[in-house]
Scaffold this active site. Structure first.
Site: not given
Ligand code: GLC
Length: 543
Positions: A213, A276, A338
Site C-alpha cells: 500500500d 501501489e 479506489d
Molecule cells: C491505498 C489504498 C486505499 C487506502 C489508502 C490508505 O491508496 O488503496 O484504499 O484508503 O491506501 O491506506
C-alpha cells in the site's frame, strides 16, 4: 509436486515466472462473497468462489486487507498485522484459503500496509502514552509552531490537515490519510525490523506475494519542509491536491526500504511484490530499483487517469515501454477499489474495447473484481455512504463506495452475494448483469473476458512477446504483438463510437480475425484494409 510445481513448469515452457505470464485478480473481500449471512464478504466466501476464478483463467488472487482493524478506512487501518478480522473469518479459514488456492495451481497475494497503522494498534497506543515511551519514535511526532499551529502545511489525502494534536503529550502526529491512520516513522530501524518480521510471518505461511500500500509515501522529507502550492489545482479535486506532495512523498530514501523488503522476499522461492504508486512514469520506473532490486511490479496506473483518446494512449504506452529498464517487467491496470470502474469512466461499450487493450498489452494485467462482468459504479445515496473519502468531502463526489458494491453472481435476492442485506447496496441491474446470466451468453462481457484470457494465456506473443506500435489517430489505436516462436497478432481498437477506417500505408496485414468485440465478425479474413464499427476492437492472427 512442490507447491510451486505449476509455476516451474510454465517457467520451463517460456522462461517466465507466474507473475509475468499470469493474470492477477483483485478481490475486495467485503464485497466478493458472504458465507455467514452478515451481509459482508468473508474468506469462506472467497474459497467458495475459487473455482470460478480458476475457470476464468486467473493466476493470482490479491486480497485487499483482511486483518483486524477498526475499519475507519475499511481495513487499511490495521490494528494487528498478524491476525484475521473476525468479520472475514479465522486464521484457520485463512490457512484453508491458502491451501485451496495452491491446490488449484493459483497464487495468493496479500495487501501489506506499511506506511501507517490504525490509531488502535498497540504500537501507537504505546507511542502516544508518553513522550519517553520506547515506541515514541515509531511514529512521526512534532512540536507545534510557536503560535500553536501545525508543524508544516501538509494536507491529508482524505481532507484537512495531516497533523493531529495530542492533548496528553502536547505534540502533533502526522497522518497522510485519516487521523485514525498515523504514519509510521520508517527512518527508525525498529519500525523496519518490525515490518520485515510481519512479511516473514506471512511468507513462512506460504503466501506468494504482497501488494504494498502507498509505497511512495513511506519516507518523508528529513526537514519536513512545506509542500509548494499546486498552480493547476481545480476546485473539483480533493483538497490534498491544493499542494504538490514534493516533500511528503517519493523521497530518495524510500528505495532503501523497498530494497530491504525485496531482500526479504528473495529469501523465499518465487515470491513477488507489487507497489501501489501513483507517480508519473519516469518516477514510477525507479521503483523497480537499481538493477531490479526493488518492486517486481510497480503498479502502472496510466489507464486509470489518461483521457480515453487513441493518440494519447498510444503515446503513453510507448512512453512507458521506453521508460522501462531492461529488467523491468510491465503491468497494466484498468480499475481498483479506489477508482471509478472502467464502465463508468468510458461507458459499457468502450469497456469492451478496454478489455481487449488490458489483455493484449505487454505485461501483467490486473483485473478488478466485477469488471469482467461489466459492473458499473452504483450510485450510493448520501445517507448510505461508508467511505471516509466520500464522507469527508461530501460535495466533491469522491466516495469510493460506488466501485466497491457486492459482486453480482446471479439473479436471486442479493445477487447470490449473501442471504442477508449487503453492507453496501447492490446495483439495481444485477438481475441481468451477473455471472450466471453472462456465462452462456456469447455477447456478454464475461464471455469476452473469458475468451480474451484463454487467447492470451495460450499465445506466447501475448504473454511473452514484443509490443510494436503500428498506428494511431483520433479514433484508432493499432499495435502488434510478436514472438519469434509463435504467430503474430495485430490488435486494432476503435476508441470512439463512430465507424473508423484504417488502411496501413506500408505494411501488409493479411490475417484472420480471431476475436472481436462483435463476435459476428470472427473468422473473417482481412487484408490490409480495416473498417471498424464504433466501439469495436479486433484481434487478427497474422498469416
Ligand atoms: C491505498 C489504498 C486505499 C487506502 C489508502 C490508505 O491508496 O488503496 O484504499 O484508503 O491506501 O491506506
Amino acid at each position: 509436486m512442490t507447491p510451486y510445481g505449476m509455476a516451474s513448469q510454465s517457467q520451463v515452457k517460456n522462461q517466465q515466472l507466474w507473475w509475468q505470464s499470469g493474470i492477477i485478480y483483485q478481490i475486495y473481500p467485503r464485497s466478493f462473497q458472504d458465507s455467514n449471512a452478515d451481509g459482508i464478504g468473508d474468506l469462506q466466501g472467497v474459497i467458495n468462489r475459487l473455482d470460478y476464478l480458476k475457470w476464468l483463467g486467473i493466476q493470482a488472487v490479491w486480497l485487499s486487507p483482511i486483518y483486524p482493524s477498526p475499519m475507519a478506512d475499511y481495513g487499511y487501518d490495521i490494528s494487528d498485522y498478524q491476525g484475521i478480522h473476525p468479520i472475514f473469518g479465522s486464521m484457520d479459514d485463512f490457512d484453508q484459503l491458502l491451501e485451496e488456492v495452491h491446490q488449484r495451481g493459483m497464487k495468493l497475494i496479500l495487501d501489506l500496509v506499511p506506511n501507517h497503522t490504525s490509531d488502535q494498534h498497540p504500537w501507537f497506543l504505546e507511542s502516544k502514552s508518553s513522550r519517553d515511551n520506547p515506541k515514541r519514535d515509531w511514529y512521526i511526532w512534532k512540536d507545534a509552531l510557536p503560535d500553536g499551529s501545525e508543524p508544516n502545511n501538509w494536507l491529508a489525502m482524505f481532507g484537512g490537515t495531516a497533523w493531529e494534536w495530542d492533548e496528553t503529550t502536547q505534540q502533533y502526529y502526522y497522518h497522510a490519510f485519516l487521523k485514525e491512520q498515523p504514519d509510521l516513522n520508517w527512518r527508525n530501524p525498529e519500525v523496519r525490523e518490525a515490518m520485515m518480521n510481519v512479511m516473514h510471518y506471512w511468507l513462512k505461511k506460504g503466501i506468494d506475494g504482497f501488494r504494498v500500500d502507498v509505497m511512495w509515501h513511506m519516507v518523508k522529507d528529513a526537514h519536513f519542509r512545506n509542500n509548494p502550492i499546486n498552480p493547476d489545482y481545480q476546485p473539483h479535486q480533493a483538497t490534498v491536491d491544493q499542494l504538490l506532495a514534493v516533500y511528503s512523498t517519493d523521497q530518495p530514501e524510500v528505495h532503501d526500504i523497498v530494497r530491504q523488503m525485496r531482500e526479504v522476499l528473495d529469501a523465499y522461492e518465487e515470491r513477488m511484490m507489487i507497489g501501489e504508486i501513483y507517480l508519473p512514469v519516469h518516477k514510477l520506473v525507479t521503483y523497480y530499483g537499481e538493477n531490479g532490486s526493488g518492486a517486481h511490479l510497480p503498479f502502472n496506473f496510466q489507464l486509470l487517469n489518461l483521457p480515453w483518446n487513441a493518440t494519447q494512449l498510444a503515446a503513453a504506452i510507448s512512453q512507458y515501454e521506453g521508460a522501462l529498464p531492461e529488467y523491468g517487467w510491465p503491468n497494466w491496470v484498468l480499475g481498483n477499489h479506489d477508482q471509478p470502474r472502467i464502465t463508468s469512466r468510458v461507458g459499457l461499450q468502450q469497456a469492451r474495447v478496454a478489455a481487449l487493450l488490458l489483455l493484449t498489452l505487454r505485461g501483467t494485467p490486473t483485473i478488478y473484481y466485477g469488471d469482467e462482468i461489466g459492473m458499473q459504479d452504483v450510485p450510493i445515496p448520501f445517507s448510505e455512504v461508508q467511505d471516509p473519502q466520500g464522507l469527508n468531502m461530501p460535495d466533491k463526489n469522491l466516495s469510493r463506495d460506488p466501485a466497491r458494491t457486492p459482486m453480482q453472481w446471479n439473479a436471486s435476492t442479493y445477487a447470490g452475494f449473501s442471504s442477508e442485506k449487503p453492507w453496501l447496496r447492490l446495483s439495481s441491474t444485477y438481475r441481468r448483469l451477473n455471472v450466471e446470466s453472462e456465462k452462456d451468453n456469447p455477447f456478454s462481457m464475461l464471455t469476452l473476458y473469458k475468451r480474451l484470457i484463454d487467447l492470451r494465456q495460450k499465445e506466447l506473443s501475448f504473454t511473452a512477446g514484443d509490443y510494436i506500435p503500428v498506428y494511431s489517430d483520433q479514433q484508432i489505436l493499432a499495435y502488434k504483438r510478436t514472438h519469434e516462436n509463435a504467430p503474430a497478432f495485430l490488435i486494432v481498437l476503435n476508441l470512439t463510437h463512430r465507424p473508423a477506417y484504417f488502411k496501413p500505408e506500408h505494411d501488409a496485414f493479411k490475417g484472420t480475425i480471431v476475436l472481436s468485440t462483435l463476435p459476428e465478425e470472427e473468422g473473417q479474413e482481412v487484408d490490409s484494409y480495416f473498417a471498424l464499427s464504433g466501439d469495436q476492437g479486433i484481434i487478427i492472427r497474422l498469416h
